[in-house]
Scaffold this motif. Structure first.
Motif, PDB file in Angstrom:
ATOM      1  N   ALA A 169      -2.865  -3.016  -6.598  1.00 36.02           N
ATOM      2  CA  ALA A 169      -1.533  -3.381  -7.105  1.00 36.02           C
ATOM      3  C   ALA A 169      -1.447  -4.908  -7.149  1.00 36.02           C
ATOM      4  O   ALA A 169      -2.330  -5.598  -6.648  1.00 36.02           O
ATOM      5  N   ASP A 213       1.629  -6.551  -6.400  1.00 36.28           N
ATOM      6  CA  ASP A 213       2.774  -7.032  -5.624  1.00 36.28           C
ATOM      7  C   ASP A 213       2.980  -6.117  -4.412  1.00 36.28           C
ATOM      8  O   ASP A 213       3.094  -4.901  -4.553  1.00 36.28           O
ATOM      9  N   ARG A 220       5.557  -5.746  -2.320  1.00 40.51           N
ATOM     10  CA  ARG A 220       6.862  -5.080  -2.238  1.00 40.51           C
ATOM     11  C   ARG A 220       6.915  -3.860  -3.168  1.00 40.51           C
ATOM     12  O   ARG A 220       7.307  -2.770  -2.777  1.00 40.51           O
ATOM     13  N   GLU A 221       6.456  -4.086  -4.418  1.00 38.01           N
ATOM     14  CA  GLU A 221       6.476  -2.996  -5.395  1.00 38.01           C
ATOM     15  C   GLU A 221       5.623  -1.831  -4.930  1.00 38.01           C
ATOM     16  O   GLU A 221       6.012  -0.670  -5.006  1.00 38.01           O
ATOM     17  N   TYR A 222       4.414  -2.181  -4.431  1.00 46.82           N
ATOM     18  CA  TYR A 222       3.506  -1.123  -3.980  1.00 46.82           C
ATOM     19  C   TYR A 222       4.131  -0.356  -2.813  1.00 46.82           C
ATOM     20  O   TYR A 222       4.081   0.875  -2.758  1.00 46.82           O
ATOM     21  N   GLU A 266       7.234   0.079  -2.090  1.00 42.72           N
ATOM     22  CA  GLU A 266       8.320   0.964  -2.538  1.00 42.72           C
ATOM     23  C   GLU A 266       7.754   2.244  -3.119  1.00 42.72           C
ATOM     24  O   GLU A 266       8.219   3.339  -2.828  1.00 42.72           O
ATOM     25  N   SER A 267       6.708   2.083  -3.936  1.00 41.08           N
ATOM     26  CA  SER A 267       6.152   3.267  -4.594  1.00 41.08           C
ATOM     27  C   SER A 267       5.444   4.184  -3.580  1.00 41.08           C
ATOM     28  O   SER A 267       5.644   5.393  -3.578  1.00 41.08           O
TER      29      SER A 267
END
Ligand SMILES: [Zn+2]
Length: 424
Positions: free
Chosen positions: A149, A151, A153-155, A157-158
């Motif tokens: 990934a 980022d 934070r994004e990872y 969250e997912s």
């Protein structure tokens, strides 16, 4: 069946009853004694060269990779994982039933090899379904990555959304989390997953200090992993400058709820950190040697008071899930390196492969030795071939000459889950 009688019963490493028997009721061991069981018990009687022992505990495997045996046998670590394993796993994701079949093959191989409990790591749930199907016990560690990934934070969250569904997906099967390794799971992700595990009182299992490339990457920003990470423009996500073990320690990740798998590239200071934080180590000598990564300093870890268990890793790296080979590999390598035999005995290897694994998984009260009150998880070996004799000591026979083919009977919670001849 209410009891198993054998020429020798190893209740825990170093304690042998000859002859002996184990009686059980409602899945629990009720009695362990020398001599013969009372006639009224329905008893499986082992032969004149039988050894009954606690079921083996494999402290690290990936069941769902059962279909990846021999896919990259002759690649060194970084090529093996990036060019061999990853593309094969991606192809597996696109093939219906690929991981399901692999996991079932692994579960059957483990059971037929005398294993009654396994720590299974993967990012999908096929391993758990396979364990349930064959009656194998285990703890599932849901893998988390993040290096592909861009980022953190994004990872998070997912992946967090997927982790939220685990309780429902696993239906009561024990589980923990596996931030895959300090190089495949960026430190911010690793730290969050560790915090989550602690909030939920779950265990952590992760690959640590497995390869020279991981060590060079994290300590100096050099080597093939560093190159790949730099090409992907992801270097800023990593803490460069400490050993992998020190990096995890700096973020308060190490603790007695952790199984650190491999620990080949560890310094004296790293060993002190592992010991003082109470981490258990899963030593996988066959995988480490097959991938040409070296030999973990197990004698030093044991001297430091670290609990060391044995694991196979997957068939993709180790070739088999044979815990007898792991016991021998551990002894042979440590003896060869240290030119010392005293502490590296068959009894020690057997202890690591049974009680040590149970401890690492947090199941020390439940399994790992044959004693009243514990689960009736037993492995019966018939060591009656020419290559086993002449007999001197049952532990020597089990560790130095037995193979999975000598496993005659396996019970889990008192239920027969494998009988030699009933080939899956
Ligand atoms: Zn592994």
């Amino acid at each position: 069946m209410d009891a198993i009688a054998a020429a020798h019963v190893i209740t825990r490493s170093g304690v042998v009853l000859s002859p002996g028997w184990v009686g059980f009721e409602d899945g629990r061991i009720r009695e362990v004694a020398e001599g013969s069981p009372p006639a009224e018990l329905e008893t499986h009687r082992g032969g004149p060269h039988s050894v009954l022992m606690p079921g083996l505990v494999n402290a690290h495997a990936h069941l769902a990779l059962g279909g990846l045996r021999h896919v990259a046998d002759d690649l060194s670590f970084v090529d093996w994982i990036l060019s061999g394993l990853m593309p094969a796993i991606e192809a597996g994701v696109r093939r219906d039933g690929f991981f399901e079949a692999g996991a079932l093959a692994s579960a059957n191989e483990l059971l037929a090899g005398g294993v009654t409990t396994v720590a299974d790591s993967f990012f999908r749930l096929e391993g758990v379904a396979a364990m349930r199907k064959v009656g194998l016990k285990g703890v599932f560690f849901r893998e988390v990555f993040g290096s592909a990934a861009t980022d953190d934070r994004e990872y998070l969250e997912s992946v967090g959304r997927d982790l939220d569904l685990l309780d429902e997906g696993l239906g009561g099967f024990p589980y923990g989390y596996s931030p895959h390794s300090p190089w495949t799971c960026p430190p911010a992700v690793f730290e969050e997953i560790a915090k989550r595990a602690r909030r939920e009182e779950r265990r952590l299992s992760f690959h640590l200090a497995e390869s020279g490339a991981e060590h060079a990457f994290l300590t100096r920003g050099h080597g093939p992993i560093a190159e790949v990470t730099r090409e992907r423009d992801q270097l800023h996500r990593y803490d460069i400058g400490a050993t992998p073990t020190a990096a995890l320690n700096d973020r308060d990740i190490l603790g007695p709820d952790c199984i650190a798998v491999h620990c080949v590239q560890v310094t004296e200071e790293d060993i002190e950190l592992l010991a003082s934080s109470g981490v258990a180590v899963a030593h996988c000598p066959v995988s480490n040697m097959k991938l040409a990564e070296g030999i973990a300093p197990v004698a030093e870890m044991l001297d430091a008071g670290i609990e060391v268990a044995l694991g196979t890793d997957s068939v993709a790296s180790a070739g088999t899930l044979d815990m007898f080979s792991e016991m021998r590999a551990f002894l042979l390598t440590q003896r060869a390196v240290h030119r010392d035999i005293d502490r590296m005995t068959a009894s020690r290897a057997l202890d690591m492969a049974t009680r040590g694994g149970a401890f690492a998984l947090g199941l020390g009260e439940e399994i790992g030795t044959l004693e009243p009150g514990k689960a009736a998880d037993c492995t019966l070996i018939e060591a009656d071939r020419v290559r086993h004799g002449p007999w001197h000591d049952p532990e020597s026979v089990v560790v130095w000459t037995a193979t999975p083919d000598d496993v005659a009977l396996v019970t889990i919670d008192g239920q027969v889950r494998y009988r030699r001849g009933d080939r899956p």
